[in-house]
Design a protein around this motif. Structure first.
Motif: not given
Length: 300
Positions: A167-173, A24-30, A16-19, A294-300
């Motif tokens: 972001h990548g390692p957190v998503k994998v975890y 938060g790391l996925s929050w790209h305003l664009g 739940i912490v990793a989520l 348009r492709r977004a940054s990958a996130g969970t």
């Protein structure tokens, strides 16, 4: 069995912490703004917040699924947030900015509405759902999500390079921890799972495919929007549901069925995914599918 319970507790308390951090790391305003401005965004919110919960309630009330299975299906329908949807939407050539906007918005809405949702579910399924005190929700679900979410936002502002690398390692975890927790839950609750009525499995399949159908119809006419909303409607937030399931002693009977439901709804979605790829190819004259957004940054 003690080792399994300890493993489940560890995974539930950390994913739940990793989520929260990953969101938060996925929050790209664009990308977020691009998704929110699309007409399909409002329809997606309606499907995930109203359509899917209503479908789940109707199915478990009509079919003789038993109180535990009914409680699990309803609880997971009331926990939107789709942390795993982006990977599937990407593979299906769906609208990623739209999915990202829905993922973050629904996670925050689910946190805000959680106390009210649990009170409603407790009244509808008193034998299975027990609404924990707000202090327990705050300690086990709300703060473990919101604090890392805020940290992820802050890190993007002060150190965007580090945020991108983290972001990548957190998503994998998160994905690994969720899979391990689900598998451990199924093993730990195997005696209970053997007693599930066949109607419980039917209900899980009906809710899964019915949710996909609701999203698919709501996403018309653009193929990418249909794909995004269909997958978003199915992939709710098992992280919230697992944390709620382990929040009180009475609710712990649900966690094994939650793990099983997570597996079954993934399998039940496969026919839609296969059909959707073929349908998109036929709509585009048999050529390769292209994403509609348009492709977004990958996130969970």
């Amino acid at each position: 069995m003690h080792v399994l319970q300890s493993l489940i507790t560890l995974m539930v308390s950390t994913f739940i912490v990793a989520l929260g951090l990953s969101q938060g790391l996925s929050w790209h305003l664009g990308n977020l703004g691009q998704g929110v401005r699309q007409l399909a965004f409002a329809r997606g919110l309606g499907v995930c917040l109203v359509g899917v919960p209503l479908l789940a309630l109707i199915v478990v009330k009509v079919l003789p699924v038993g109180p535990v299975a009914a409680g699990v299906i309803a609880l997971m329908a009331f926990c939107p947030g789709l942390p795993m949807a982006l990977n599937v939407v990407s593979q299906q050539k769906g609208n990623l900015p739209l999915t990202l906007a829905l993922s973050i918005t629904l996670s925050l809405v689910a946190i805000v509405l959680m106390p009210l949702s649990l009170k409603l579910l407790e009244r509808l399924f008193p034998m299975a759902i027990h609404s924990p005190p707000y202090g327990v929700l705050l300690k086990r679900v709300i703060l473990p999500f919101l604090v890392p979410f805020a940290l992820g936002l802050g890190l993007q502002k002060v150190a965007p390079g580090w945020a991108h690398r983290l972001h990548g390692p957190v998503k994998v975890y998160f994905n690994i921890a969720l899979a391990v927790a689900a598998a451990a839950m199924i093993i730990a609750a195997f005696p209970l799972l053997k007693d599930l009525h066949v109607w419980a499995f039917v209900a899980m399949g009906v809710v899964t495919l019915g949710s996909a159908a609701l999203g698919h119809v709501a996403g018309r006419p653009r193929p990418g929007d249909r794909t995004a909303l269909a997958i978003s409607a199915v992939f709710g937030n098992p992280a919230f549901a697992f944390c709620l399931g382990s929040s009180t002693y009475r609710m712990r009977t649900l966690v094994g069925v939650m793990g099983l439901y997570l597996l079954l709804r993934t399998l039940a979605l496969v026919p839609y995914l296969v059909w959707n790829q073929r349908h998109q190819a036929s709509e585009r004259g048999g050529g390769p599918s292209q994403p509609s957004g348009r492709r977004a940054s990958a996130g969970t």
